[in-house]
Design an enzyme around this catalytic site. Sequence first.
Site, mmCIF file in Angstrom:
data_model
loop_
_atom_site.group_PDB
_atom_site.id
_atom_site.type_symbol
_atom_site.label_atom_id
_atom_site.label_comp_id
_atom_site.label_asym_id
_atom_site.label_seq_id
_atom_site.Cartn_x
_atom_site.Cartn_y
_atom_site.Cartn_z
ATOM 1 N N HIS A 71 -9.936 4.162 -2.620
ATOM 2 C CA HIS A 71 -8.892 5.506 -3.112
ATOM 3 C C HIS A 71 -9.505 6.662 -3.510
ATOM 4 C CE1 HIS A 71 -5.234 7.372 -4.409
ATOM 5 N NE2 HIS A 71 -5.250 6.845 -5.778
ATOM 6 N N ASP A 73 -5.845 11.559 -0.577
ATOM 7 C CA ASP A 73 -5.266 10.078 -0.531
ATOM 8 C C ASP A 73 -4.007 10.023 -1.441
ATOM 9 O OD1 ASP A 73 -5.874 7.640 0.813
ATOM 10 O OD2 ASP A 73 -6.217 6.715 -1.226
ATOM 11 N N SER A 78 -4.935 11.927 -5.621
ATOM 12 C CA SER A 78 -3.948 11.043 -6.142
ATOM 13 C C SER A 78 -2.748 11.771 -6.970
ATOM 14 C CB SER A 78 -4.489 10.025 -6.951
ATOM 15 O OG SER A 78 -3.447 8.920 -7.176
#
Length: 377
Positions: A336, A209, A184
Amino acid sequence: MHGRNWIVNIPEGKPIPIFINLGTANIHILNSSMDSSDLTSLPEEGSEENQIFPSAFSSVPARPRIRTSSQKYAPSDWSDYFDREDDIQIPDSDDVFHVYMAGTEGPVIFCLHGGGYSGLSFALAASKIKEKARIVAMDLRGHGKTSTQNDVDLSIETLCSDVFSVLKTMYGDAPPAIVLVGHSMGGAVAVHVVAKKSLPSLAGLVVVDVVEGTALASLIHMQKILSNRMQHFSTPEKAIEWSVKSGSLRNIDSARVSIPSTLKYDDSKKCYTHRARLEETEQFWRGWYEGLSEKFLSSPVPKILLLAGTDRLDRALTIGQMQGKFQMVVVRHTGHAIQEDVPDEFVTLILNFISHNRIGQHGIEIPGLCRPPQSKP
């Protein structure tokens, strides 16, 4: 097998069932109006009158002991997964960065967590990676146990500078082969660090991701997401439970080790709150992601993109992937935080990536994995 006799005294005037058969227990019920001499008329254990028929419930195995909520979501310790922890004091500053480390040989897999997470986001993965390589996971500025002069300066320039400073302090002028892994926000930092081309020993890039297009599109909703999440927790166990039940993490074992490090105790409110003050860093958010796709595609090292869904790809990455500029893997059945939700699959992907690209002095040997022949100098 014959049952046992149990006597229950019921007050006068109440209904009196004569005989109840509960598996192997024979319950004879009396009320207070009955004379105690009547007890002599109860059938003796083993007599024909006391013969019972097998109950459908008598063969049901005992249920396993059910853990309470506090036991199920009890925090676990970092030392269950990492080998050691350390505080990296940056020279000529008051900044101290906390790192977790495991493994003794092989290339260094240097992990950068996402916004609001901590280095312990990689704990479950570390316990497996350390068998084949070294792993270091740092708490970024404003997160975990790291302490800096300005915890809300999360500009991309500052975050990149922090990574360079930690690597320089840890390894000096002769760092080992390094694979940067970023999730992230940490993935954006990793891409920017690689783009600066200031790490001669950098050997690989793993982005988890995060994609420029979808990240920028989501920023308009970020403040609302932050404000709508639960803000206060009476105990770390409650925070762990919330993280799992809300769906932000899908792996209880990972939540038990990673979530406590994302909290701080608020003495004024007598409860736990989120350690990272992300809502105060909005001015830096766009800088994390703008130009990310082009920087990733132009990175001069082997690279892999791990995604939790194909809908996250933007146009530039779709074209780049079709041209074979990077490896991409869509990981199923995860949220996530891929490295937390499915740590075993995450580790397999990381180690296969390192082995395939012969990263490190001798690479990593994984039985059954076919690797391309190494070119001669």
